[in-house]
Design an enzyme around this catalytic site. Sequence first.
Site, mmCIF file in Angstrom:
data_model
loop_
_atom_site.group_PDB
_atom_site.id
_atom_site.type_symbol
_atom_site.label_atom_id
_atom_site.label_comp_id
_atom_site.label_asym_id
_atom_site.label_seq_id
_atom_site.Cartn_x
_atom_site.Cartn_y
_atom_site.Cartn_z
ATOM 1 C CE LYS A 153 -4.357 0.600 2.047
ATOM 2 N NZ LYS A 153 -5.273 0.533 0.930
HETATM 3 N N1 PMP Z 1 -7.762 -3.104 -3.580
HETATM 4 C C1 PMP Z 1 -7.253 -1.871 -3.429
HETATM 5 C C2 PMP Z 1 -6.653 -1.192 -4.605
HETATM 6 C C3 PMP Z 1 -7.302 -1.246 -2.178
HETATM 7 O O1 PMP Z 1 -6.810 -0.014 -2.023
HETATM 8 C C4 PMP Z 1 -7.897 -1.914 -1.101
HETATM 9 C C5 PMP Z 1 -7.976 -1.251 0.242
HETATM 10 N N2 PMP Z 1 -6.816 -1.493 0.985
HETATM 11 C C6 PMP Z 1 -8.402 -3.192 -1.304
HETATM 12 C C7 PMP Z 1 -8.320 -3.762 -2.557
HETATM 13 C C8 PMP Z 1 -9.049 -3.954 -0.177
HETATM 14 O O2 PMP Z 1 -8.085 -4.276 0.793
HETATM 15 P P1 PMP Z 1 -8.486 -4.510 2.315
HETATM 16 O O3 PMP Z 1 -9.566 -5.524 2.314
HETATM 17 O O4 PMP Z 1 -7.246 -4.999 2.944
HETATM 18 O O5 PMP Z 1 -8.940 -3.205 2.857
#
Ligand code: PMP
Length: 297
Positions: A153
């Site tokens: 991220k």
């Molecule tokens: N895809 C993207 C591009 C994201 O930014 C997120 C959010 N973090 C997710 C998927 C979903 O991830 P998570 O379930 O860990 O929040």
Amino acid sequence: MYYNANSIIYYNGDYIHPKTASGDIYSQTLHYGNGVFEGIRAYKTKTGTRIFKATEHYKRLQYGTEVMHIPCPYTIDELTDITYKLLELNGLEDAYIRPIITTGANMGLGSSQESNLIIQCWEWGKLMGDQLLKVRTSSFQRPNPKSCFVDAKVTGHYINSILARNEASASGHDEAILLDMNNNVAECSGANVFIEKDGKLYTPPKGHIMPGITRTTIIELCNEVGIPVEERHFSLDEMKQADNAFFTGTAAEVVGLKSIDDYNFPKPWESTLGFKLMHLYKQEVLGERTTNLSKAV
Ligand code: PMP
């Protein structure tokens, strides 16, 4: 919207009001997008405030700092303890938590060896609301995994998501579906995607996507309650023959889709597996399920 006169953030060891925080205008995060962040939720449960999957989120934060060569001198336990303390100082039980590691001054391109930890939290409803979403196929693709660490991220990666989201809004859509470099469906701008076909769920495998912590929770829930789910690539054409589809993410939780481009998903949301999982997910984050989830997916 994100803070008021009584809000407190964590900033490099201090608990301060957001307005008193100052940043370095030569920071690499500001100039080049070299920073790493997380999106976490805390829920008010019957046994007190609980940060959902804090360890998994902070492991992903640490992974991001490792691949970007940014120092992160905190353990997962320390990060978790700071976050619980911050929630308490803000008097928040249900909250969205945004930790970010920013880098120090460096106008060169080697990672700065100075870093800052900032953690903010605020009350936030479901990011995409509760209405079924009208989505479009984006003209932007997810980045080639050889161009960056797509599973980290990193702040700069979100330019891709912002472009897709802006394009979707401009054409009157709620959200965007991005394909990967091989034209398979990858994910939404900030959430993962599942489709339902003939009583089974499909979600793209890891490789071109952000491997969401919510996505893993949904797969765990499916395995536990006997909903068939498969991680495999599928095309846009296949998505446009699905019975239904939904997005998953920490901020979005579980949200159903109404349509993609000119295709309306035929199965009523209330009778889909996604709808059932939306409720199971809520019980899971609130700690109201009686059985333990298997860790192995
Ligand atoms: N895809 C993207 C591009 C994201 O930014 C997120 C959010 N973090 C997710 C998927 C979903 O991830 P998570 O379930 O860990 O929040």
